[in-house]
Write a protein that holds these residues in place. Structure first.
Motif, mmCIF file in Angstrom:
data_model
loop_
_atom_site.group_PDB
_atom_site.id
_atom_site.type_symbol
_atom_site.label_atom_id
_atom_site.label_comp_id
_atom_site.label_asym_id
_atom_site.label_seq_id
_atom_site.Cartn_x
_atom_site.Cartn_y
_atom_site.Cartn_z
ATOM 1 N N LEU A 163 0.829 -1.197 0.000
ATOM 2 C CA LEU A 163 0.000 0.000 0.000
ATOM 3 C C LEU A 163 0.865 1.248 0.000
ATOM 4 O O LEU A 163 2.015 1.234 0.434
ATOM 5 C CB LEU A 163 -0.926 0.019 1.218
ATOM 6 C CG LEU A 163 -1.876 -1.153 1.420
ATOM 7 C CD1 LEU A 163 -2.821 -0.867 2.583
ATOM 8 C CD2 LEU A 163 -2.679 -1.458 0.157
ATOM 9 N N ASN A 164 0.293 2.340 -0.495
ATOM 10 C CA ASN A 164 0.928 3.642 -0.390
ATOM 11 C C ASN A 164 0.681 4.224 0.991
ATOM 12 O O ASN A 164 -0.149 3.720 1.759
ATOM 13 C CB ASN A 164 0.378 4.578 -1.469
ATOM 14 C CG ASN A 164 0.709 4.111 -2.868
ATOM 15 O OD1 ASN A 164 1.878 3.870 -3.183
ATOM 16 N ND2 ASN A 164 -0.311 3.966 -3.711
ATOM 17 N N ALA A 165 1.362 5.293 1.314
ATOM 18 C CA ALA A 165 1.225 5.907 2.636
ATOM 19 C C ALA A 165 -0.200 6.367 2.910
ATOM 20 O O ALA A 165 -0.637 6.408 4.071
ATOM 21 C CB ALA A 165 2.194 7.080 2.775
ATOM 22 N N ASP A 166 -0.967 6.712 1.852
ATOM 23 C CA ASP A 166 -2.354 7.142 2.043
ATOM 24 C C ASP A 166 -3.325 5.969 2.102
ATOM 25 O O ASP A 166 -4.541 6.163 2.154
ATOM 26 C CB ASP A 166 -2.772 8.124 0.946
ATOM 27 C CG ASP A 166 -2.788 7.506 -0.448
ATOM 28 O OD1 ASP A 166 -2.499 6.296 -0.588
ATOM 29 O OD2 ASP A 166 -3.093 8.236 -1.413
ATOM 30 N N GLY A 167 -2.805 4.737 2.099
ATOM 31 C CA GLY A 167 -3.645 3.562 2.214
ATOM 32 C C GLY A 167 -4.138 3.001 0.904
ATOM 33 O O GLY A 167 -4.747 1.930 0.878
ATOM 34 N N SER A 168 -3.899 3.697 -0.196
ATOM 35 C CA SER A 168 -4.297 3.178 -1.507
ATOM 36 C C SER A 168 -3.369 2.049 -1.919
ATOM 37 O O SER A 168 -2.253 1.916 -1.417
ATOM 38 C CB SER A 168 -4.274 4.297 -2.551
ATOM 39 O OG SER A 168 -2.959 4.836 -2.679
ATOM 40 N N VAL A 169 -3.838 1.222 -2.853
ATOM 41 C CA VAL A 169 -3.064 0.062 -3.279
ATOM 42 C C VAL A 169 -1.947 0.494 -4.224
ATOM 43 O O VAL A 169 -2.196 1.130 -5.256
ATOM 44 C CB VAL A 169 -3.964 -0.979 -3.968
ATOM 45 C CG1 VAL A 169 -3.128 -2.144 -4.494
ATOM 46 C CG2 VAL A 169 -5.017 -1.494 -2.994
ATOM 47 N N GLN A 170 -0.733 0.118 -3.878
ATOM 48 C CA GLN A 170 0.428 0.382 -4.723
ATOM 49 C C GLN A 170 0.623 -0.741 -5.730
ATOM 50 O O GLN A 170 0.813 -0.504 -6.919
ATOM 51 C CB GLN A 170 1.673 0.521 -3.838
ATOM 52 C CG GLN A 170 2.961 0.776 -4.571
ATOM 53 C CD GLN A 170 4.141 0.777 -3.614
ATOM 54 O OE1 GLN A 170 5.092 0.019 -3.794
ATOM 55 N NE2 GLN A 170 4.080 1.592 -2.569
ATOM 56 N N SER A 171 0.550 -1.982 -5.229
ATOM 57 C CA SER A 171 0.721 -3.128 -6.129
ATOM 58 C C SER A 171 0.212 -4.387 -5.459
ATOM 59 O O SER A 171 0.201 -4.496 -4.236
ATOM 60 C CB SER A 171 2.198 -3.309 -6.504
ATOM 61 O OG SER A 171 2.981 -3.620 -5.368
ATOM 62 N N ILE A 172 -0.213 -5.341 -6.262
ATOM 63 C CA ILE A 172 -0.578 -6.678 -5.807
ATOM 64 C C ILE A 172 0.151 -7.657 -6.710
ATOM 65 O O ILE A 172 -0.002 -7.628 -7.928
ATOM 66 C CB ILE A 172 -2.091 -6.929 -5.881
ATOM 67 C CG1 ILE A 172 -2.849 -5.911 -5.020
ATOM 68 C CG2 ILE A 172 -2.431 -8.346 -5.441
ATOM 69 C CD1 ILE A 172 -4.357 -6.013 -5.121
ATOM 70 N N ALA A 173 0.983 -8.492 -6.107
ATOM 71 C CA ALA A 173 1.783 -9.415 -6.909
ATOM 72 C C ALA A 173 1.926 -10.739 -6.190
ATOM 73 O O ALA A 173 1.833 -10.817 -4.962
ATOM 74 C CB ALA A 173 3.166 -8.819 -7.170
ATOM 75 N N ALA A 174 2.149 -11.791 -6.956
ATOM 76 C CA ALA A 174 2.427 -13.106 -6.389
ATOM 77 C C ALA A 174 3.879 -13.157 -5.966
ATOM 78 O O ALA A 174 4.759 -12.591 -6.621
ATOM 79 C CB ALA A 174 2.132 -14.192 -7.405
ATOM 80 N N THR A 175 4.143 -13.837 -4.845
ATOM 81 C CA THR A 175 5.518 -13.947 -4.352
ATOM 82 C C THR A 175 6.120 -15.301 -4.667
ATOM 83 O O THR A 175 7.227 -15.604 -4.240
ATOM 84 C CB THR A 175 5.567 -13.700 -2.839
ATOM 85 O OG1 THR A 175 4.702 -14.630 -2.177
ATOM 86 C CG2 THR A 175 5.148 -12.281 -2.518
ATOM 87 N N HIS A 176 5.395 -16.150 -5.360
ATOM 88 C CA HIS A 176 5.945 -17.450 -5.753
ATOM 89 C C HIS A 176 5.337 -17.908 -7.071
ATOM 90 O O HIS A 176 4.415 -17.289 -7.573
ATOM 91 C CB HIS A 176 5.689 -18.505 -4.674
ATOM 92 C CG HIS A 176 4.246 -18.813 -4.441
ATOM 93 N ND1 HIS A 176 3.532 -18.190 -3.444
ATOM 94 C CD2 HIS A 176 3.370 -19.653 -5.078
ATOM 95 C CE1 HIS A 176 2.284 -18.648 -3.446
ATOM 96 N NE2 HIS A 176 2.153 -19.517 -4.429
#
Length: 540
Positions: free
Chosen positions: A527-540
């Motif tokens: 998330l960004n500092a304002d709580g909005s989504v920065q990114s969603i990614a798989a870690t595997h």
């Protein structure tokens, strides 16, 4: 936490120097400070790291009263996923528009983030419920005027939406939350913190601030309804006995509370599991001397409202009430490698030590995080935006670490601050104190567990979120839980056994419905500092 992370490299680099100072104070040797046999990886679930972010003073409706529908007229835009499940809040219950209180629920804007602190004392919160009618909040807990902060008539009825608490709304879109989690007992911060680590607010004595000897004539604040031996229950916010920074460095005349029972730290130590309590401002600005002086906790920060706020609050540190788990002189760990193990720090640390441990790949199995006061969310000196900065920064850092694949973050709170919540509790532990309990507790048919008075509850709903690769996604749990449910999850995961002595861990609901241990989605949600989504990614 952003301010403490800037000190991470300095903390690691200065570790040897800090250890040398601490060892001189403690009179120990470096050779004796070695990790003991570590059984942290022996868990009942795939979770080998639990991180509890323990915030301050928020009712469920105060943060989630209209979730997932935000006004989107100001602040950070929030748009919910179409499949977001229903939760019991002001909007879905009808209490938003049809409300029995003297003032209706009112949306607070991001510009009104810094507000007055409400009355959240043990008896006042009971009176607000009006024996389950939930219609007497304004008369009993609302604090409508204060200096330099937002105030309004019937302020207790105020709530935020996803335009202010954006991060806390975005996390359950990807992970799990509960709409049926409660403050285990009525009252303010200290009872909630004690319930988190021991499920027990009884078993405390009142001691003199300077001698730490039990006082002959107990007062009316430090412990409630003491028996003939002076043992009673904590319902207020007395400072802990085993903390140099308590009672204004023991210069005031207030008495302190000393606990005699067990807590989760004792159980984890017995099983050889690493753990730590990490709190903002714990690192003293002046170290203790040769035993004749006290460590001084003088660090402070400026909050969103422009006020300077002391970082460390002694009564927010529940482990300092117990001699077995206290670090009275605020000594540093002997090395970064010893963080989580037993040495002179005795598992009590500054937040910068958590940063150091995580950076070095030495994250304890169980970590409790307490933000500096300006970021802990407590109305009066903190706010939801400052709180969000701490939460987002912490979780982003954890999700980027190698430990993320085996970690569960639990976000929980100590009490409701008296902020309105529309759901009436079903009392499961009654109390009949003539001095402190009213009908909702004293007339309940529930048992008085252990015969201990002044532990009535549950009181009000609190937010509870689980953020983990093993958490269910966009899920709302409806089973009843309390702060001791977190304690119970830790006990069960590391097979420590229970606290005993009528601790609420024995009857607490389970966090397990919030997990899916058969599979992991491996998501990294930044998330960004304002709580909005920065990114969603798989870690595997």
């Amino acid at each position: 936490m952003a301010s403490t992370r800037k000190r991470t490299r300095a903390v690691i680099a200065a570790g040897a120097a800090l250890a040398a100072v601490g060892l001189a104070i403690a009179g120990t040797s470096a050779a004796s400070a070695q990790p003991s046999a570590d059984h942290s990886a022996k868990t009942a679930t795939p979770i080998t790291h639990v991180v509890v972010i323990f915030g301050e003073n928020v009712s469920y409706d105060h943060y989630f009263g209209t979730y997932p529908q935000a006004a989107n007229t100001d602040g950070t835009t929030f748009t919910a996923a179409a499949a977001t499940p229903r939760n019991d809040n002001l909007a879905t219950s009808g209490a938003l528009t049809d409300n029995p209180n003297l003032y209706p629920p009112t949306r607070l804007a991001p510009s009104q983030a810094a507000t007055c602190d409400q009355n959240h004392s043990y008896t006042a919160e009971q009176k607000a419920l009006d024996d389950g009618a939930m219609d007497a909040f304004v008369q009993n807990v609302s604090v409508d005027t204060c200096t330099g902060l937002y105030a309004a008539p019937g302020l207790t009825m105020g709530y935020y939406d996803g335009n202010t608490v954006t991060g806390l709304w975005n996390y359950p879109q990807q992970y799990a939350m509960s709409d049926n989690s409660w403050d285990a007992t009525f009252g303010p911060s200290t009872p909630g913190a004690l319930n988190l680590i021991s499920g027990q607010t009884h078993g405390f004595t009142e001691v003199d601030s300077k001698t730490l000897q039990q006082v002959a004539t107990p007062g009316s604040y430090t412990v409630a309804d003491p028996n003939t031996a002076g043992v009673g229950t904590v319902i207020n916010d007395p400072d802990p006995a085993f903390d140099d920074c308590a009672d204004k460095n023991h210069t005031s005349t207030n008495t302190l509370a000393a606990g005699s029972g067990k807590n989760i730290g004792d159980l984890l130590n017995a099983k050889g599991v690493t753990w730590g309590w990490f709190q903002g401002g714990f690192r003293p600005t002046t170290a203790a001397g040769d035993g004749t002086t006290y460590a001084v906790c003088g660090a402070s920060h400026t909050n969103l409202a422009g006020a300077s706020v002391a970082d460390y609050s002694p009564h927010h540190n529940p482990f300092a009430y117990f001699k077995s788990t206290s670090n009275q002189h605020h000594l540093p760990p002997t090395s970064v490698a010893m963080i989580g193990n037993t040495d002179q720090a005795n598992h009590q640390y500054d937040l910068s030590d958590f940063d150091a441990a995580l950076t070095s790949g030495n994250l304890p199995a169980v970590s409790f995080l307490k933000a500096s006061e300006y970021q802990d969310g407590h109305a009066g000196y903190s706010d939801p935006i400052d709180e969000q900065h701490f939460i987002v920064d912490t979780i982003n850092t954890l999700q980027k670490s190698k430990e993320w694949s085996s970690t569960a973050v639990v976000i929980s709170y100590d009490d409701s601050d008296g902020w309105y919540d529309h759901v009436a509790p079903v009392i499961s532990n009654a109390s009949t104190s003539a001095a402190h309990d009213v009908a909702v507790c004293s007339s309940s048919t529930a048992p008085v567990l252990g015969g201990y008075l002044d532990r009535c509850g549950p009181s009000q709903r609190l937010p509870l979120l689980v953020i983990s690769p093993y958490a269910k996604s966009n899920f709302v749990a409806h089973n009843e839980t309390t702060q001791p449910s977190i304690l119970k999850f830790i006990e069960d995961n590391w097979k420590t056994g229970r606290i005993g002595d009528s601790s609420l861990d024995a009857t607490a609901g389970s966090l397990m419905p919030m997990f899916q241990f058969g599979r992991t989605d491996g998501k990294q949600v930044l998330l960004n500092a304002d709580g909005s989504v920065q990114s969603i990614a798989a870690t595997h």
